[in-house]
Design a protein around this motif. Structure first.
Motif, PDB file in Angstrom:
ATOM      1  N   GLY A 145       1.519   9.203   1.213  1.00 25.85           N
ATOM      2  CA  GLY A 145       2.106   8.381   0.159  1.00 25.85           C
ATOM      3  C   GLY A 145       1.959   6.898   0.441  1.00 25.85           C
ATOM      4  N   ARG A 146       2.225   6.490   1.689  1.00 27.16           N
ATOM      5  CA  ARG A 146       2.075   5.076   2.052  1.00 27.16           C
ATOM      6  C   ARG A 146       0.617   4.637   1.945  1.00 27.16           C
ATOM      7  NH1 ARG A 146       5.829   6.715   6.019  1.00 27.16           N
ATOM      8  NH2 ARG A 146       4.144   7.090   7.516  1.00 27.16           N
ATOM      9  N   ALA A 147      -0.297   5.487   2.434  1.00 24.54           N
ATOM     10  CA  ALA A 147      -1.717   5.125   2.433  1.00 24.54           C
ATOM     11  C   ALA A 147      -2.252   5.000   1.011  1.00 24.54           C
ATOM     12  CB  ALA A 147      -2.512   6.166   3.218  1.00 24.54           C
ATOM     13  N   VAL A 148      -1.884   5.936   0.149  1.00 24.81           N
ATOM     14  CA  VAL A 148      -2.339   5.883  -1.250  1.00 24.81           C
ATOM     15  C   VAL A 148      -1.826   4.606  -1.917  1.00 24.81           C
ATOM     16  CG1 VAL A 148      -2.080   6.950  -3.522  1.00 24.81           C
ATOM     17  CG2 VAL A 148      -2.611   8.364  -1.533  1.00 24.81           C
ATOM     18  N   ALA A 149      -0.561   4.249  -1.665  1.00 27.47           N
ATOM     19  CA  ALA A 149       0.019   3.049  -2.264  1.00 27.47           C
ATOM     20  C   ALA A 149      -0.687   1.786  -1.764  1.00 27.47           C
ATOM     21  CB  ALA A 149       1.513   2.982  -1.951  1.00 27.47           C
ATOM     22  N   GLU A 150      -0.997   1.736  -0.465  1.00 22.99           N
ATOM     23  CA  GLU A 150      -1.700   0.567   0.085  1.00 22.99           C
ATOM     24  C   GLU A 150      -3.067   0.396  -0.566  1.00 22.99           C
ATOM     25  OE1 GLU A 150      -0.757  -0.332   4.631  1.00 22.99           O
ATOM     26  OE2 GLU A 150      -1.471   1.720   4.334  1.00 22.99           O
ATOM     27  N   ARG A 151      -3.797   1.493  -0.675  1.00 23.44           N
ATOM     28  CA  ARG A 151      -5.148   1.428  -1.237  1.00 23.44           C
ATOM     29  C   ARG A 151      -5.103   1.061  -2.718  1.00 23.44           C
ATOM     30  NH1 ARG A 151      -8.515   4.574   2.534  1.00 23.44           N
ATOM     31  NH2 ARG A 151     -10.070   5.008   0.920  1.00 23.44           N
ATOM     32  N   ARG A 153      -2.823  -0.806  -4.189  1.00 25.69           N
ATOM     33  CA  ARG A 153      -2.513  -2.233  -4.318  1.00 25.69           C
ATOM     34  C   ARG A 153      -3.752  -3.094  -4.112  1.00 25.69           C
ATOM     35  NH1 ARG A 153       2.377  -0.778  -1.608  1.00 25.69           N
ATOM     36  NH2 ARG A 153       1.481  -1.334   0.422  1.00 25.69           N
ATOM     37  N   GLN A 154      -4.624  -2.674  -3.206  1.00 31.19           N
ATOM     38  CA  GLN A 154      -5.832  -3.451  -2.934  1.00 31.19           C
ATOM     39  C   GLN A 154      -7.030  -3.011  -3.776  1.00 31.19           C
ATOM     40  OE1 GLN A 154      -6.868  -4.450   1.059  1.00 31.19           O
ATOM     41  NE2 GLN A 154      -4.775  -4.385   1.819  1.00 31.19           N
ATOM     42  N   ARG A 155      -6.811  -2.046  -4.677  1.00 30.69           N
ATOM     43  CA  ARG A 155      -7.874  -1.550  -5.566  1.00 30.69           C
ATOM     44  C   ARG A 155      -9.111  -1.154  -4.754  1.00 30.69           C
ATOM     45  NH1 ARG A 155      -7.530  -5.775 -10.740  1.00 30.69           N
ATOM     46  NH2 ARG A 155      -5.315  -5.393 -11.194  1.00 30.69           N
ATOM     47  N   LEU A 156      -8.839  -0.375  -3.719  1.00 31.46           N
ATOM     48  CA  LEU A 156      -9.894  -0.042  -2.766  1.00 31.46           C
ATOM     49  C   LEU A 156     -10.756   1.137  -3.208  1.00 31.46           C
ATOM     50  CD1 LEU A 156     -10.808  -0.912   0.126  1.00 31.46           C
ATOM     51  CD2 LEU A 156      -9.389   0.948   0.987  1.00 31.46           C
ATOM     52  N   ASP A 157     -10.172   2.072  -3.952  1.00 29.75           N
ATOM     53  CA  ASP A 157     -10.861   3.333  -4.227  1.00 29.75           C
ATOM     54  C   ASP A 157     -11.661   3.309  -5.528  1.00 29.75           C
ATOM     55  OD1 ASP A 157      -9.916   4.564  -1.909  1.00 29.75           O
ATOM     56  OD2 ASP A 157      -8.032   5.120  -2.886  1.00 29.75           O
ATOM     57  N   LEU A 158     -12.818   3.956  -5.488  1.00 24.43           N
ATOM     58  CA  LEU A 158     -13.641   4.108  -6.679  1.00 24.43           C
ATOM     59  C   LEU A 158     -13.077   5.186  -7.601  1.00 24.43           C
ATOM     60  CD1 LEU A 158     -17.200   4.058  -5.031  1.00 24.43           C
ATOM     61  CD2 LEU A 158     -16.083   2.186  -6.249  1.00 24.43           C
ATOM     62  N   VAL A 159     -12.502   6.225  -7.008  1.00 22.23           N
ATOM     63  CA  VAL A 159     -11.971   7.360  -7.757  1.00 22.23           C
ATOM     64  C   VAL A 159     -10.449   7.369  -7.580  1.00 22.23           C
ATOM     65  CG1 VAL A 159     -12.058   9.872  -8.065  1.00 22.23           C
ATOM     66  CG2 VAL A 159     -14.101   8.637  -7.295  1.00 22.23           C
ATOM     67  N   PRO A 160      -9.672   7.439  -8.660  1.00 22.02           N
ATOM     68  CA  PRO A 160      -8.213   7.401  -8.532  1.00 22.02           C
ATOM     69  C   PRO A 160      -7.665   8.583  -7.732  1.00 22.02           C
ATOM     70  CG  PRO A 160      -8.861   7.975 -10.772  1.00 22.02           C
ATOM     71  CD  PRO A 160     -10.103   7.536 -10.067  1.00 22.02           C
ATOM     72  N   VAL A 161      -6.577   8.329  -6.997  1.00 21.21           N
ATOM     73  CA  VAL A 161      -5.982   9.322  -6.089  1.00 21.21           C
ATOM     74  C   VAL A 161      -4.518   9.519  -6.437  1.00 21.21           C
ATOM     75  CG1 VAL A 161      -5.503   9.903  -3.673  1.00 21.21           C
ATOM     76  CG2 VAL A 161      -7.535   8.568  -4.252  1.00 21.21           C
ATOM     77  N   ARG A 162      -4.075  10.774  -6.371  1.00 22.18           N
ATOM     78  CA  ARG A 162      -2.641  11.042  -6.481  1.00 22.18           C
ATOM     79  C   ARG A 162      -2.242  12.092  -5.454  1.00 22.18           C
ATOM     80  NH1 ARG A 162      -4.233  14.319 -11.133  1.00 22.18           N
ATOM     81  NH2 ARG A 162      -3.323  16.420 -10.990  1.00 22.18           N
TER      82      ARG A 162
END
Length: 208
Positions: A145-151, A153-162
């Protein structure tokens, strides 16, 4: 890198999967990036890059670890061939008795797991990544949960994650049971004599 090369590097004190990771809570995103660097998205985003990376995956001979030894490249290709874009389900349910590998990776290197999910999702043409962690794994749920939220916020991922939290019971992590639960079912395994037919989640193809 081959298994032999990886083993040799480990014996020689070379880079390891958990390099730079202390025991306990996993690193934040900035620490992860300082150790491993950002994903080289330009190398696999696009048709030519995807073909090259898929070739690497096929040549590696990587297989699943569920007992059947099904080639990972074949699973990725199966989803990529579907007309409708599908989902990538990350199975971190740790359903095997006495196993702790998923918990170690999730709690100590969650961003490495999510990096791998991004690569696989891009190769398979998935429209979203769903990370499945058992509801009784508080450490794993918190780390992811923390890692997904960090990424995010920084718009790091090409594909959305939940993040999803299926029930932490035996067999809930079997791939057809996982797809059933994510699709709103009871999370029961299905008889699948033909593995060339992809799993589905609400009529969308899915790769676990």
């Amino acid at each position: 890198m081959t298994v032999t090369a990886t083993t040799a590097a480990a014996r020689a004190g070379g880079a390891r999967l958990l390099a730079g990771v202390a025991s306990g809570r996993g690193p934040d995103l900035d620490t992860h990036l300082s150790v491993h660097g950002p994903l080289p998205t330009a190398a696999f985003a696009g048709a030519a890059g995807a073909r090259g990376l898929f070739g690497e995956l096929a040549r590696s001979g990587l297989t699943g670890r569920g007992g059947a030894g099904f080639p990972t490249a074949s699973k990725v290709e199966l989803l990529a061939r579907q007309r409708r874009r599908g989902l990538l389900l990350v199975n971190a349910m740790e359903g095997e008795p006495a196993s702790g590998k998923d918990a170690v990776l999730l709690q100590r290197a969650p961003h490495l797991v999510l990096d791998g999910a991004q690569v696989a999702a891009s190769l398979a043409g998935a429209e979203a990544v769903v990370v499945c962690v058992a509801d009784d794994d508080a450490g794993g749920v918190g780390a992811v949960g923390r890692a997904v939220a960090e990424r995010r916020r920084q718009r790091l991922d090409l594909v959305p994650v939940r993040l999803e939290q299926p029930p932490g019971r035996y067999a809930a992590g079997e791939e057809s049971a996982l797809a059933d639960w994510v699709g709103g079912g009871r999370g029961l395994p299905a008889f699948r004599p033909d593995k060339t037919v992809p799993l589905s989640v609400r009529r969308r193809p899915a790769l676990v």
